[in-house]
Structures are given as C-alpha cells and as structure tokens.
Motif scaffolding. Sequence first.
Motif, PDB file in Angstrom:
ATOM      1  N   GLU A 302     -12.320   0.869 -11.297  1.00 38.16           N
ATOM      2  CA  GLU A 302     -10.971   1.786 -10.961  1.00 38.16           C
ATOM      3  C   GLU A 302     -11.115   2.692  -9.930  1.00 38.16           C
ATOM      4  N   ILE A 303     -12.312   2.917  -9.536  1.00 38.75           N
ATOM      5  CA  ILE A 303     -12.559   3.898  -8.272  1.00 38.75           C
ATOM      6  C   ILE A 303     -11.932   3.271  -7.130  1.00 38.75           C
ATOM      7  N   GLY A 304     -11.960   1.874  -7.076  1.00 40.43           N
ATOM      8  CA  GLY A 304     -11.422   1.332  -5.916  1.00 40.43           C
ATOM      9  C   GLY A 304     -10.095   1.534  -5.349  1.00 40.43           C
ATOM     10  N   TRP A 305      -9.189   1.845  -6.438  1.00 40.28           N
ATOM     11  CA  TRP A 305      -7.960   2.118  -5.924  1.00 40.28           C
ATOM     12  C   TRP A 305      -7.605   3.366  -5.075  1.00 40.28           C
ATOM     13  N   PRO A 306      -8.185   4.811  -5.654  1.00 40.13           N
ATOM     14  CA  PRO A 306      -7.921   5.863  -4.937  1.00 40.13           C
ATOM     15  C   PRO A 306      -8.817   5.570  -3.373  1.00 40.13           C
ATOM     16  N   VAL A 307      -9.943   4.991  -3.457  1.00 36.32           N
ATOM     17  CA  VAL A 307     -10.620   4.646  -2.175  1.00 36.32           C
ATOM     18  C   VAL A 307      -9.891   4.025  -1.164  1.00 36.32           C
ATOM     19  N   LEU A 308      -9.281   2.864  -1.773  1.00 31.09           N
ATOM     20  CA  LEU A 308      -8.349   2.146  -0.604  1.00 31.09           C
ATOM     21  C   LEU A 308      -7.365   2.808  -0.440  1.00 31.09           C
ATOM     22  N   ALA A 309      -6.520   3.657  -1.042  1.00 28.07           N
ATOM     23  CA  ALA A 309      -5.438   4.477  -0.670  1.00 28.07           C
ATOM     24  C   ALA A 309      -5.731   5.516   0.315  1.00 28.07           C
ATOM     25  N   ARG A 310      -7.030   5.903   0.120  1.00 29.42           N
ATOM     26  CA  ARG A 310      -7.489   7.055   1.276  1.00 29.42           C
ATOM     27  C   ARG A 310      -7.694   6.095   2.555  1.00 29.42           C
ATOM     28  N   HIS A 311      -8.040   5.203   2.673  1.00 30.74           N
ATOM     29  CA  HIS A 311      -8.396   4.326   3.696  1.00 30.74           C
ATOM     30  C   HIS A 311      -6.994   3.886   4.474  1.00 30.74           C
ATOM     31  N   LEU A 312      -5.912   3.720   3.699  1.00 26.08           N
ATOM     32  CA  LEU A 312      -4.680   3.632   4.113  1.00 26.08           C
ATOM     33  C   LEU A 312      -3.714   4.654   4.349  1.00 26.08           C
ATOM     34  N   GLY A 313      -4.113   5.714   4.363  1.00 24.25           N
ATOM     35  CA  GLY A 313      -3.632   7.017   4.790  1.00 24.25           C
ATOM     36  C   GLY A 313      -2.747   7.467   3.615  1.00 24.25           C
ATOM     37  N   GLY A 314      -3.184   7.260   2.322  1.00 21.57           N
ATOM     38  CA  GLY A 314      -2.682   7.741   1.346  1.00 21.57           C
ATOM     39  C   GLY A 314      -1.572   6.701   0.480  1.00 21.57           C
ATOM     40  N   ILE A 315      -1.649   5.413   1.088  1.00 19.45           N
ATOM     41  CA  ILE A 315      -0.718   4.555   0.271  1.00 19.45           C
ATOM     42  C   ILE A 315      -1.310   3.837  -1.031  1.00 19.45           C
ATOM     43  N   ASP A 316      -0.758   3.722  -1.894  1.00 14.80           N
ATOM     44  CA  ASP A 316      -1.290   3.524  -3.198  1.00 14.80           C
ATOM     45  C   ASP A 316      -0.881   1.895  -3.476  1.00 14.80           C
ATOM     46  N   LEU A 317      -1.744   1.004  -3.563  1.00  7.63           N
ATOM     47  CA  LEU A 317      -1.320  -0.357  -3.769  1.00  7.63           C
ATOM     48  C   LEU A 317      -1.559  -1.100  -5.057  1.00  7.63           C
ATOM     49  N   SER A 318      -1.842  -0.255  -5.974  1.00  7.69           N
ATOM     50  CA  SER A 318      -2.249  -0.770  -7.447  1.00  7.69           C
ATOM     51  C   SER A 318      -1.194  -1.533  -8.166  1.00  7.69           C
ATOM     52  N   SER A 319       0.044  -1.437  -7.681  1.00 11.17           N
ATOM     53  CA  SER A 319       1.157  -1.943  -8.166  1.00 11.17           C
ATOM     54  C   SER A 319       1.419  -3.344  -7.423  1.00 11.17           C
ATOM     55  N   TYR A 320       0.805  -3.712  -6.570  1.00  4.89           N
ATOM     56  CA  TYR A 320       0.941  -4.978  -5.984  1.00  4.89           C
ATOM     57  C   TYR A 320      -0.142  -5.999  -6.532  1.00  4.89           C
ATOM     58  N   PRO A 321       0.218  -7.477  -6.557  1.00  2.00           N
ATOM     59  CA  PRO A 321      -0.836  -8.258  -7.040  1.00  2.00           C
ATOM     60  C   PRO A 321      -2.144  -8.409  -6.379  1.00  2.00           C
ATOM     61  N   VAL A 322      -3.236  -7.958  -7.285  1.00  2.00           N
ATOM     62  CA  VAL A 322      -4.375  -7.691  -6.627  1.00  2.00           C
ATOM     63  C   VAL A 322      -5.013  -8.933  -5.947  1.00  2.00           C
ATOM     64  N   ASP A 323      -4.646 -10.243  -6.262  1.00  2.00           N
ATOM     65  CA  ASP A 323      -5.167 -11.259  -5.292  1.00  2.00           C
ATOM     66  C   ASP A 323      -4.190 -11.798  -4.389  1.00  2.00           C
ATOM     67  N   GLY A 324      -3.167 -11.061  -3.980  1.00  2.00           N
ATOM     68  CA  GLY A 324      -2.283 -11.524  -3.242  1.00  2.00           C
ATOM     69  C   GLY A 324      -2.497 -10.765  -1.857  1.00  2.00           C
ATOM     70  N   PRO A 325      -1.598 -10.978  -0.717  1.00  9.98           N
ATOM     71  CA  PRO A 325      -1.890 -10.592   0.671  1.00  9.98           C
ATOM     72  C   PRO A 325      -1.537  -8.972   0.604  1.00  9.98           C
ATOM     73  N   LEU A 326      -1.943  -8.415   1.731  1.00 11.12           N
ATOM     74  CA  LEU A 326      -1.464  -6.996   1.928  1.00 11.12           C
ATOM     75  C   LEU A 326      -0.145  -6.991   2.267  1.00 11.12           C
ATOM     76  N   PRO A 327       0.644  -6.260   1.553  1.00  8.13           N
ATOM     77  CA  PRO A 327       2.194  -6.019   1.929  1.00  8.13           C
ATOM     78  C   PRO A 327       2.390  -5.278   3.339  1.00  8.13           C
ATOM     79  N   GLU A 328       3.652  -5.442   3.857  1.00  7.77           N
ATOM     80  CA  GLU A 328       3.927  -4.557   4.993  1.00  7.77           C
ATOM     81  C   GLU A 328       3.801  -2.948   4.589  1.00  7.77           C
ATOM     82  N   LEU A 329       3.070  -2.362   5.475  1.00  9.41           N
ATOM     83  CA  LEU A 329       2.671  -1.131   5.153  1.00  9.41           C
ATOM     84  C   LEU A 329       3.384  -0.011   6.362  1.00  9.41           C
ATOM     85  N   PRO A 330       4.056   0.975   6.100  1.00 12.95           N
ATOM     86  CA  PRO A 330       4.427   1.995   7.086  1.00 12.95           C
ATOM     87  C   PRO A 330       3.277   2.756   7.802  1.00 12.95           C
TER      88      PRO A 330
END
Lengths: 451, 451
Positions: A302-330
């Motif tokens: 569970e620690i992974g989600w906020p860490v990932l969000a931090r590296h993506l400038g604050g974008i939270d990906l926890s609602s996307y399919p975890v085994d799918g590809p990275l969505p388009e990001l602003p």
Amino acid sequence: MKQQKKQLRLGAFLQDVGHHIGAWRHPDAPLNAGMNLEHFKLLARRAEAAKFDMIFLGDQMTFQYGEDEHIGRTTRTVNFEPLTLLSALAMITEKIGLVATASTSYNEPFNVARKFASLDHISGGRSGWNVVTSWTLGEALNFNRDEVMEHGLRYQRAQEFVEVVQGLWDSWEDDALLNDKSTGHFFDPRKLHVLDHQGRFFKVRGPLNISRSVQGQPVLVQAGSSSDGQDLAARSAEVIFTAQRSLTDAQAFYRGVKEKMAAYGRHPDRLKIMPGVFPIIGESEAHAREKFEQLQSWVDPEIGWPVLARHLGGIDLSSYPVDGPLPELPLTQGNQSRQGLLVDFARRENLTIRQLYWHVTGTRGHWAIFGTAAQIADQLEERFTGGGADGFNIMAPWLPGGLLEFIDQVVPELRRRGLFRHEYAGATLRENLGLARPANRYADRAPGGAS
Amino acid sequence: MKQQKKQLRLGAFLQDVGHHIGAWRHPDAPLNAGMNLEHFKLLARRAEAAKFDMIFLGDQMTFQYGEDEHIGRTTRTVNFEPLTLLSALAMITEKIGLVATASTSYNEPFNVARKFASLDHISGGRSGWNVVTSWTLGEALNFNRDEVMEHGLRYQRAQEFVEVVQGLWDSWEDDALLNDKSTGHFFDPRKLHVLDHQGRFFKVRGPLNISRSVQGQPVLVQAGSSSDGQDLAARSAEVIFTAQRSLTDAQAFYRGVKEKMAAYGRHPDRLKIMPGVFPIIGESEAHAREKFEQLQSWVDPEIGWPVLARHLGGIDLSSYPVDGPLPELPLTQGNQSRQGLLVDFARRENLTIRQLYWHVTGTRGHWAIFGTAAQIADQLEERFTGGGADGFNIMAPWLPGGLLEFIDQVVPELRRRGLFRHEYAGATLRENLGLARPANRYADRAPGGAS
C-alpha cells in the motif's frame, strides 16, 4: 603525483536509512536513522576516509509520502535540518565537501547566502548549496500557499534568487578586512560592495554581513533536469545531480547541458555532471538481485501508491488497472524532469502500472545497477569514459551497509583502474572537484572605485 | 547535594570581540573575531567549564552601524550565522545551553521551528530560541521592504509566529516512533498531529518533519522590553533578556512581567528574567574605570553618531549642540524598549548629547558595573536577592579576556556566597535553568483520537 587518467568524482547522497524505502527494516538499520547523529557521523567519517568529494543531503520541508492510513509504515518522515547537521559534521571531518539542499521558493536569498557562507567558513571551504525549487504540495501548504507555484515561474524565481545569493557572496573582497588596530581601520570601505538588487521577485540591498568565504563562493549544485532546470544549470551551476538511466540518455543530457553552457560564456569543465546511482553489490549479479528483492519484500504494497504519485508530480493511479499500461498523463506543476523521465521510461519498456510502481518504490526512478563490485565498476567506467558523467552521486539502498560495501569493494576497484583518487587533491571542495576559485566580481576595479 | 540558597543563572552573551565597540583594538583581541571559529570554541569551552547556563548569540541581518565614511572603523560588520555556529559548537561542548537569535519578521515559522528542533537533537537538548522582531531599516532593505514594519504589527506577527512554532514542535508525541521492523510500523499515526494553522499572518499546515526534541520544546527566550515585548514574554517566554540599569527599575520590571504572567495562567517560576550586565573588573574600582577609559580611547569619535542613532531607533542627533541636552524625540518604529529606556535615563541623569553618546558607545545602554570581583559580586547579589533578576546575561566588554576575568574572579566569588552552582544540575538547558519539560499538548487525549 600526477594522475594519468581523468578522475571521476564521488558524492555520498545520505538519506536517513538509505534510498530504498524498505531499508529501515533491514536488521542492521539503525533506529530513527534520520535523527541519529552517531549514524551520520559514522557515514561522514567513512566517506571521508574513502576520499569522496562530498556528502550530499536532499531536503523537503514536508512529509515525503502523503498522509493516508498507511503513513505509519513509512520512514521518510523525520530528519535533521540539513544546514544544522552539516555544521555539526564539519567539526568531525576535515576534507570532505558538505552539500545541502535549500529551496529558492520558501527561503529568502539573504538568509541562504549567509548560511552557506557561514558553513563555508566553519568548514574551512567545504560547503555547497544544492538549489531546488520545491515542487510538493505539502511544502506549499507549510508556507502560506494553497498550491505549488507554476513550474516556469518557480524557475524564474530560482534564477533571480541564485543571482542575488551570488551577488551577496561578493559583498566583501577577499582582502577587505584590515584589522589595523593602530590606526583603527577595521576594514577598507572601498572593498565593501552594496548589491542593491531590485528585480522581479526580490529587493535586496546588501551587503552580506559575513566576509567572503574560503572558497570565494560555496559550490553551486543544481538538481533539476527539466528544460528550465538544465537552463539554470548551464547558466549557474558547478555540479549537477541528475537521473538518466540509460547510457544514451546520459550522453545526450551531458552533451546538451555542456553545449548550453557556451551560450552563457562558460567553459564545459566548470560544471561537473554527477548522476545519481543506486548500486546493489553482491557476490554475483543474481546475489545482488536477491538482496534487492529482500529490500522490496520489506515494503508494504500500500505504500507504493503514494510513492508512485509523488514521482508523477502528484497524480494518483490507484484507480487504474494495476496490470494495465500507464494512461495518458498531464504535465503537472511538480517535478517535471522526474515525471518526464519516468513516463518515457515506462513507455519505452512497456511497463504496467504494477511494474512501474515497483520500480519507483525500489530505486526512486534512479539508475540502478546490480552485480559484483567489478560489474558495478564496469558500468560506472563505461558511463564515465563514454561521456555520460563526470562522476556519480552514490545513493546507497540502505545505510550504513550499502555505502560501506561500495567503499570497501567498488572504490578499490575504481582505484585499480586509475579512475579515482587515493588522496584528496586539496583542502576545499572546489579544489577537490577541480573547480577554480571564482574571483570577486568587483576585484578588478581600479583602486578607489566606490561601491 | 542540595543547595541552600536560590541559585542565579548565568548566560555568556558572545559578541565577536566583545560588547564594547573599541574592543577589537585591544592588544589581545583576536583578529576577525566574528569569523574566528577557534575564538568561539575557546569561549564556549571556558563558559561550559565555569558551568554557565548558556551561551547567547545576538543577531541582525544587516550591518550594525550605518554606512557613512567612517564605516571602515567599526568591527560590528561580519559574523557567523548563529544557527550554523551553534551547531558546530554543539559538537565540542556537552552541557552548556546554546541560544541563538532568530527574527520573526524575516523568517518563516516552519524553517525556524525546524532549525531549533534540529539543534536541540544535535546538542542533546540544549537549544534555545531568542525571539526578536528586527527593527532596523538595514534588515528591511535586505528583505524586500522599503521600511520597517510598524512596531505593534511586528509584535502581533511575532506572537502568531511563536504560536505556530510551538504548535509545530508538538507535531510528534514523544513516543510516536515505533521502529517496529517486524510488523513494518515505523510510527504510530495517532501520535502524529497536523497543526493546520490559519491565522492573520501565516497559513501553516504541518506537521513538522522532525521528531519531538529532547527538551520537548527548545527554550523560548525573548529580548524586547517594550510594552508589546513584555506582553509577548509574559505569555510565551521562558527566559527574558532585558536592560534595566537601576535596581528600582529592575525590580519594577521584574514584578510587572511576573504579574502579567498570571493573566496567561503561567506560574512566575516558568520565566527567568536575566538582564544584560556589562562588567569591568579591576584591582580597584578606579582601576576598572581606567580599563573602561582605555576601551573608550579606542573608539573614533565619529563612530559615536551612528551608534547613538542606532540606539535611538534611527534618529540622527549630529546636527544638535553636542554639549546641550537631548531634544524632544518622536517614538520610532524601531526598538522602542531600548529607545525608551535610554531617553528616560538621559533625562533623569541630565546627560548632554555628548555624555549620552559616550554612554551608548561604551556600554550599549546596558547596566555597566565597575569594581573588584567582590564589588561586582555585591552588585549582582543585591539585584538578584533584591528581586530584580533571576540571573544575568554577561556582556563582556572585550573577548575573550573580559569573560575569562569574570569566570576566574567573579564566578568563584558568587560560589563562595552560595549563589552559583559548582556542577550542572542536569543534561539539558531546561534542567539547568530549572524549567519543566513541557508536555505535548496532544498527549492527554484519549487513545485513538485522530490528529
């Protein structure tokens, strides 16, 4: 004794218990490492005994990993304030450089100029300032703001901030203090200079109330790799801490920044490019990867989600399919260089969200290398001799063990290859990095010129 | 061993080469004393060997004495930044308190809270923050302003600033860090508290990214004696540094502040009143006065005008007849307490401008006492036992000599009288001052309460 080969530079990037966020659960990890003075004393002394150019402290003026219900599982929460820590470490070391991060968004130039000049005096010429613009929302909320300042604006402010600080550092010429007790002249007023800066972001009269520092000016380090960051580095920085993973990317970055320097009339040798490296050393490559997997096993998923969000400038990906590809990001107003590097990497390697998440959890998006000491040395040598780096900022996965392994195993290997010093070349950080002591901008004036 | 008598507290106010502005011309004065680390190391070690409660560093973020053509004759120009200096001195001392000045007008609360908490950790519980509001024009001009903030407004900002800092210092309960490697719980989220301050001057979310400090909270020192300053002290301060000259004034100030504390529900013992003392020790009183005249002789007469102006909140009297009385003066936005005390003194003593000018040049408006060690001790004892002080902040006229004389001659005399300790009572500044360790404001909550 003259060295035959060009020498690489080494920094030890000290992050509490190590750069891997599971490291605090390592059996040998000291408790409360971020607030453990003995731990930092040991690290500083060992890095100095190994002749590292510098220890390097990052900084954020907030929590690093969000504040959800899993927050209690992360260690990246409490740390010494960097300038006070380095001033203390200055007293138990003699040669190693002392580089701390300070933000241009939440400080005033007069205070920053003073603190680093003071550390330079205290340490006998070993201080360096890592310039950052601070991109987290947490920091904005601690400093009277509701949101992070826009990226470009942050860098415009940073550029002016650096100019003011450098101007203040030249307030006094090197020989301004006379100490003439008999005539009563303490200093020569002609060698005191009032900056009188009036810019878009700052109005700072000066002069600085501290004499010119041992290095003339503390070493200017810069950590952003975005386009704005590269521009700031090309214009002002003397060391750049960056995060390219592949040799090709590193070479392109290296060439790009050094070429940009010409536009500002600077010789490429006046800037040392030192990417972060996350080394895992084992008896074999497989053993090194096992050690890494052991660290990974200590991270709560569970620690992974906020860490990932931090590296993506604050974008939270926890609602996307975890085994799918990275969505388009602003593009966010956050750390654009890190976000851009990470997204490019994920797309090129076709990573799923889960794979990316493990990647950042483990190595924080930096260049990770696994293997025996000789294999690690091979990769560093390839990048160094291949024109991708002037040296490396070593981000040990866990501390003190990961750094001590590097010192005991990889440093001797680099020395055998003639790539790293046996002794310090000088007494100051500048001398060891091979950077000239800057002349005072006013010192060439005709005698008698007023300030 | 229990002491029979109430014990007085001693601070060593370290000002580069001493508090007399001619001191730098003393034959024994070290060169560049303000930037001389060995000088400060000697002073800190000697004050600790003498069991002083604290060393105390003032601070201004500008030149201290104007910038006219005589500026080269003054030494009060270049100094270490206080927090970096104290962090260094923390490493060569073990027991003595480390108090630095930081401004509430030109800093942010998050940064100040962090630095003093960090120094508290580094020093094992010895840090103190001397709160000032910064009243000089020079400082305003170094921090984006054209003029000094109005006096009352400055103190309103200071009050809120102190509240935010104290709130941030309680972000973590003392036992918040769990370090439970087996379960992966680094800290207990119920023991982490978000301040979420939103006030007139500041919006600071928190929490502080440093764990609760050794003393719970660093000691809060306050230096203003104006009405606003007394109010701030009565409400928040634990030590007050003040400047009454006569016993009567000191007693009135002492009573007044301690009475004011009741309005804030504070016990009078929670605030130690420590006036500045400027001692000149001689083999006789006449000898002491000779030593003072020697110091006075080292001051260029032209230096006196800007020094006087500084003590009058910026009012220049150089156009008035130097042997005439003080003219009517407006209350400035500067240091109202110092200005008021000085004007009252001049009128009561019927001083000419010249006499006043020599007075401030010499003693900076503080309580000066001249005599043998026994005579000095007599005066300190009278003021202490007479209810005018809980202790004294020793402002040695020259350094290191003036402080060493006090340590070697006056301190033993105070001990013979049972007024001063032979050994430190504890390990922290609070323990030595006799101040309780404050409980965390959140610690009494029922278990499970959210932050």
